[in-house]
Design an enzyme around this catalytic site. Sequence first.
Site, short mmCIF file in Angstrom:
data_model
loop_
_atom_site.label_atom_id
_atom_site.label_comp_id
_atom_site.label_asym_id
_atom_site.label_seq_id
_atom_site.Cartn_x
_atom_site.Cartn_y
_atom_site.Cartn_z
N ASP A 1 59.08 -126.22 -35.63
CA ASP A 1 59.84 -127.71 -34.92
C ASP A 1 59.77 -127.27 -33.39
OD1 ASP A 1 61.20 -126.85 -35.83
OD2 ASP A 1 62.41 -127.88 -36.68
N HIS B 1 44.13 -109.70 -15.53
CA HIS B 1 45.22 -110.59 -16.34
C HIS B 1 45.99 -110.05 -17.38
CE1 HIS B 1 43.33 -114.47 -14.10
NE2 HIS B 1 43.88 -113.25 -13.04
N ASP C 1 51.63 -108.38 -10.53
CA ASP C 1 51.07 -109.49 -10.49
C ASP C 1 51.94 -110.74 -10.57
OD1 ASP C 1 49.73 -112.04 -10.04
OD2 ASP C 1 47.65 -110.98 -9.90
N ASP D 1 51.82 -116.38 -5.70
CA ASP D 1 51.06 -115.37 -6.22
C ASP D 1 51.17 -114.30 -5.53
OD1 ASP D 1 49.06 -114.32 -7.77
OD2 ASP D 1 47.84 -115.64 -7.25
N HIS E 1 36.61 -109.69 -9.29
CA HIS E 1 37.05 -111.03 -8.67
C HIS E 1 36.55 -111.23 -7.57
CE1 HIS E 1 40.72 -109.20 -6.83
NE2 HIS E 1 40.46 -108.68 -8.01
N HIS F 1 41.55 -117.59 -3.61
CA HIS F 1 42.44 -118.80 -4.13
C HIS F 1 43.04 -119.77 -3.47
CE1 HIS F 1 45.60 -118.05 -6.34
NE2 HIS F 1 45.33 -116.80 -6.71
N HIS G 1 45.70 -121.18 -9.17
CA HIS G 1 44.74 -121.41 -8.85
C HIS G 1 44.50 -122.88 -8.54
CE1 HIS G 1 43.53 -117.83 -11.19
NE2 HIS G 1 44.38 -117.59 -10.29
N GLU H 1 43.06 -111.47 -1.68
CA GLU H 1 43.95 -110.11 -2.69
C GLU H 1 42.32 -109.02 -3.09
OE1 GLU H 1 44.51 -112.69 -6.99
OE2 GLU H 1 44.08 -114.08 -6.04
N TYR I 1 39.09 -100.88 -8.84
CA TYR I 1 38.78 -100.72 -10.38
C TYR I 1 37.85 -100.08 -10.94
CZ TYR I 1 41.33 -105.31 -9.64
OH TYR I 1 42.34 -106.68 -8.68
N ARG J 1 45.58 -103.15 -6.71
CA ARG J 1 45.14 -104.72 -5.50
C ARG J 1 46.07 -105.07 -4.94
NH1 ARG J 1 44.56 -107.81 -10.16
NH2 ARG J 1 46.11 -108.85 -10.65
N GLU K 1 47.74 -108.77 -3.10
CA GLU K 1 47.52 -109.89 -2.92
C GLU K 1 48.41 -111.00 -1.78
OE1 GLU K 1 47.70 -111.66 -6.18
OE2 GLU K 1 46.75 -113.93 -5.39
N1 GLY Z 1 47.86 -114.19 -10.93
C1 GLY Z 1 46.28 -114.60 -10.59
C2 GLY Z 1 45.90 -114.37 -9.48
O1 GLY Z 1 45.85 -113.31 -8.79
O2 GLY Z 1 44.34 -115.06 -9.26
MN MN Z 2 46.09 -114.58 -7.03
MN MN Z 3 47.77 -112.90 -8.47
#
Ligand code: GLY
Ligand code: MN
Ligand code: MN
Length: 441
Positions: A44, A247, A264, A275, A354, A358, A365, A388, A392, A410, A412
């Site tokens: 619940d 992720h 991140d 982000d 990637h 975005h 996103h 970003e 890798y 990365r 960003e």
């Molecule tokens: N935190 C997810 C991305 O950087 O797209």
């Molecule tokens: Mn991002």
């Molecule tokens: Mn991110």
Amino acid sequence: MKTNSTMSKITNKIFKERRNRLLNMVSDGIFILPGMHSTKRNNDVDYEFRQNSSFWYFSGFEEPDAVMILDSKSKNQYTMFVNPYDPDMAIWVGARSGIKGIEKNFCADKGTSIEKLKEKLFEITEQHECIYYAFGDDPIIDPLITEILIERRMSSERRNKNPIQIKDPNPLINEMRLIKTKEEINLIQTAVDITEKGFLKAMEATQDGKNEFEIQAILEYEFRINGAKRNGYPSIVASGKNTCTLHYIENDSILKNSELLLIDAGAEFNYYTADITRTWPINGVFTKAQRAIYEIVLEAQKKSIEIIKPGIPISSVHQKALEIIIQGLIDLKILKDTKKNVIENKEYIKYFMHGTSHWLGLDVHDVGNYNQNNKSTLLKPGMTFTVEPGIYFGENIKNISTKYKNIGIRIEDNILVTNSGHKILSNNIPKEIVDIEKILK
Ligand code: GLY
Ligand code: MN
Ligand code: MN
């Protein structure tokens, strides 16, 4: 709490302006916009509730199971169907706004119990030949709209009444959400500033032997005490080989001295999120190999941000980052072909798999097209997005010198397009090697 969370709220006046703008985009039609339902976690217990972003964008209403109707033809342009006030619910989970509350506090022209949705929807849609509803968005409303559609189809045959058309409202809504107003930019900036505080504390707390989730707790504690009630998405706190899982959210490995930590994360402030990603060495000093890769990513990130201004296609930001990353990997002899061939054969993709950017806003996103008329969307003032790039060397990379193994980097930042160029909203979060190493000392 150090941030005054009332300072830059979206007011009822702004929610109303947004509703009016949407209504003015169509000549005939009625918008049916469902909010989010609660989701069961176990037995619940529900998952923490967060309102659907577009629903919130037009209402500011945070309770589950509501449905908004916007109808330019009706004297009640804005009707909201809500869970009625329930004294038992008030005791167990807190008071619901109810019919009176939605009219008084959220300026609905008419509040109605959600239990009456079905009968009222037939009535309300009667005057229209077009319904704006995003099929597939809501498992309860979908069949109701189907019923209305069938009923109208039959009655149009029998009673010479026009059939009804269903149109997706999302292209109109997403276009609005893509360009941020000054209030929205303030909220994103606040989310970024809070995120900055968390990153600084996380860097300071980084230490061999700690668990990733301990660092996460320090990061997110800082978000909370600075006014962010939740994150925009689950924090990625990834050390060692986990830095190569894009992720990664398990966040339960032990930090080791010679490895990297990639975080991140983004605080959410009044529904708007940051982000941010930074990567740093756990023992405070980059190894030669880590440094070489970091420098490529940093150069790619900085150079691709430099070109941002109104009128350029969003795709050119990725293109710039990609070229620098490829050149860097060729210089290190990790890629062994010409730049042209590497791009043509997509040989870079196993190291940089990637996109670079975005949109960013209510959703991490965020909504908005990346292409229009088969061309990359041109940047306009008020757009906010991430830059970003990353490199890798995860388990998928074979035949690589051991010094690069398990390196994932990365960087960003969050960018606003301005009239004359751009602003890096997250410029205060350290990313130069000397600054990072100084903090970690
Ligand atoms: N935190 C997810 C991305 O950087 O797209
Ligand atoms: Mn991002
Ligand atoms: Mn991110």
